[in-house]
Design an enzyme around this catalytic site. Structure first.
Site, mmCIF file in Angstrom:
data_model
loop_
_atom_site.group_PDB
_atom_site.id
_atom_site.type_symbol
_atom_site.label_atom_id
_atom_site.label_comp_id
_atom_site.label_asym_id
_atom_site.label_seq_id
_atom_site.Cartn_x
_atom_site.Cartn_y
_atom_site.Cartn_z
ATOM 1 N N ASP A 1 0.811 -1.215 0.000
ATOM 2 C CA ASP A 1 0.000 0.000 0.000
ATOM 3 C C ASP A 1 0.849 1.271 0.000
ATOM 4 O O ASP A 1 2.063 1.225 0.194
ATOM 5 C CB ASP A 1 -0.962 -0.002 1.204
ATOM 6 C CG ASP A 1 -0.282 -0.476 2.485
ATOM 7 O OD1 ASP A 1 0.962 -0.447 2.559
ATOM 8 O OD2 ASP A 1 -0.996 -0.878 3.418
ATOM 9 N N ASP B 1 -7.381 -2.987 14.032
ATOM 10 C CA ASP B 1 -8.747 -3.355 13.642
ATOM 11 C C ASP B 1 -8.775 -4.568 12.712
ATOM 12 O O ASP B 1 -9.795 -4.885 12.120
ATOM 13 C CB ASP B 1 -9.465 -2.162 12.988
ATOM 14 C CG ASP B 1 -8.750 -1.658 11.732
ATOM 15 O OD1 ASP B 1 -7.807 -2.335 11.252
ATOM 16 O OD2 ASP B 1 -9.135 -0.595 11.213
ATOM 17 N N HIS C 1 -6.969 -4.981 9.965
ATOM 18 C CA HIS C 1 -6.722 -4.777 8.531
ATOM 19 C C HIS C 1 -5.411 -5.389 8.057
ATOM 20 O O HIS C 1 -4.430 -5.436 8.791
ATOM 21 C CB HIS C 1 -6.830 -3.298 8.125
ATOM 22 C CG HIS C 1 -5.745 -2.402 8.618
ATOM 23 N ND1 HIS C 1 -5.982 -1.273 9.366
ATOM 24 C CD2 HIS C 1 -4.407 -2.438 8.438
ATOM 25 C CE1 HIS C 1 -4.849 -0.657 9.620
ATOM 26 N NE2 HIS C 1 -3.872 -1.345 9.078
ATOM 27 N N GLU D 1 -9.522 -1.839 5.443
ATOM 28 C CA GLU D 1 -10.198 -1.531 6.701
ATOM 29 C C GLU D 1 -11.496 -2.340 6.842
ATOM 30 O O GLU D 1 -11.982 -2.906 5.853
ATOM 31 C CB GLU D 1 -10.532 -0.024 6.727
ATOM 32 C CG GLU D 1 -9.322 0.888 6.655
ATOM 33 C CD GLU D 1 -8.529 0.943 7.963
ATOM 34 O OE1 GLU D 1 -8.543 -0.025 8.737
ATOM 35 O OE2 GLU D 1 -7.866 1.986 8.184
HETATM 36 C C1 GLP Z 1 -0.542 0.198 8.428
HETATM 37 C C2 GLP Z 1 -0.202 -0.602 7.183
HETATM 38 C C3 GLP Z 1 -0.365 -2.105 7.417
HETATM 39 C C4 GLP Z 1 0.291 -2.498 8.702
HETATM 40 C C5 GLP Z 1 -0.386 -1.799 9.846
HETATM 41 C C6 GLP Z 1 0.193 -2.143 11.196
HETATM 42 O O1 GLP Z 1 -1.866 0.553 8.481
HETATM 43 N N1 GLP Z 1 -0.963 -0.213 6.076
HETATM 44 O O2 GLP Z 1 0.163 -2.805 6.305
HETATM 45 O O3 GLP Z 1 0.213 -3.892 8.878
HETATM 46 O O4 GLP Z 1 -0.204 -0.393 9.650
HETATM 47 O O5 GLP Z 1 1.255 -1.300 11.513
HETATM 48 P P1 GLP Z 1 2.317 -1.597 12.594
HETATM 49 O O6 GLP Z 1 3.150 -2.705 12.067
HETATM 50 O O7 GLP Z 1 3.084 -0.329 12.721
HETATM 51 O O8 GLP Z 1 1.605 -1.970 13.827
#
Ligand code: GLP
Length: 274
Positions: free
Chosen positions: A67, A136, A138, A143
């Site tokens: 993303d 959440d 995702h 989402e």
């Molecule tokens: C973002 C990214 C996800 C990632 C998530 C969790 O929203 N788009 O791909 O898995 O954050 O982030 P973190 O690894 O910092 O907890």
């Protein structure tokens, strides 16, 4: 799903590294799907270390990232592209031409999303997709409420994601976090040959419980991974703390198949089967 529960986040990174290195070096995964976030930082540090030690070679690896924020230039310090350059691509021998990324500044969102899907297909599909998970549930930026068959698309971020990402990457300033992103869809992720999910920390425990033990629902898009035949989930104790079947996951951990084959061979011998 294979669930591997490690002592702490350092052990999660090492285990994930072992899996990625194995798939890249045995030639099974020359096309990787990669995530951003704090979760894969340890994995990327291990990959850089492994590359420097000569354990892994990226010269014919292609990558697609999950993303990118809408409206951020790839050079913007907060862009996911910049994150990847800083944590991985600038430190290993990957060819920059082999790195494909969603363009957050595209003038034609539909076309850019279609281009990404086509580029993945043209390389024979993603062999190993690494994913993290949001609070959440995702994956990518899919989402709650996103179709479980979605392809690469534009997504509006949930408030909890804006808050988390503001704290982690935007100095706590929610106003600086773009409200929209481009993301591979859940269906795009499900099309990869193998998925490696990594997560640590107690704040991920509910999402992980939902993913592994909850119903398949677009309210936790990671739960769609229950439909994928080849998923490995590497967790620390805190992220695994709400799992009901953790004893069972330990039982089916790596080494289990070898034990079964040994048992079967002994039983066949006893029965006089050749
Ligand atoms: C973002 C990214 C996800 C990632 C998530 C969790 O929203 N788009 O791909 O898995 O954050 O982030 P973190 O690894 O910092 O907890």
């Amino acid at each position: 799903m294979n669930v591997i529960i490690c002592k702490d986040k350092k052990a999660v990174a090492k285990e994930a590294y072992r899996i990625v290195r194995d798939r890249v070096m045995n030639g099974r995964a020359k096309v990787l799907g990669l995530p951003t976030g704090t979760t894969p930082e340890g994995l990327y540090a291990e990959l850089v270390k492994g590359y420097k030690k000569g354990e892994i070679d990226f010269s014919d690896v292609h990558t697609f990232n999950l993303d990118e924020y809408i409206g951020l230039d790839p050079k913007d310090p907060q862009s996911y592209r910049n994150f990847m350059d800083k944590h991985l691509f600038d430190h290993v021998n990957i060819k920059k031409a082999n790195v494909d990324f969603l363009d957050g500044l595209t003038g034609d969102i539909d076309r850019e999303c279609a281009r990404y899907e086509e580029a993945i297909v043209s390389l024979g599909g993603i062999k190993l997709q690494v994913v993290g998970i949001g609070r959440d549930g995702h994956i990518g930026f899919n989402e709650p409420g996103t179709s479980l068959t979605s392809r690469t698309h534009m997504i509006t971020l949930a408030q909890s994601t804006i808050t988390d990402n503001a704290n982690l990457f935007f100095g706590g300033d929610e106003d600086k976090v773009p409200r929209w992103a481009l993301s591979m869809g859940v269906g795009t992720v499900l099309d990869s040959d193998e998925v490696l999910m990594i997560a640590f920390g107690a704040n991920k425990a509910d999402a992980i419980h939902g993913m592994l033990e909850g119903p398949i629902t677009s309210m936790n898009t990671s739960s769609a991974l229950q439909l994928h035949p080849n998923v490995t989930v590497v967790l620390d104790e805190a992220a695994a703390s709400k799992l009901k079947y953790r004893d069972y996951y330990h039982r089916i951990a790596p080494g289990n198949e070898e034990a079964m084959l040994k048992f079967l061979a002994a039983a066949r011998k006893k029965a006089g089967r050749r």
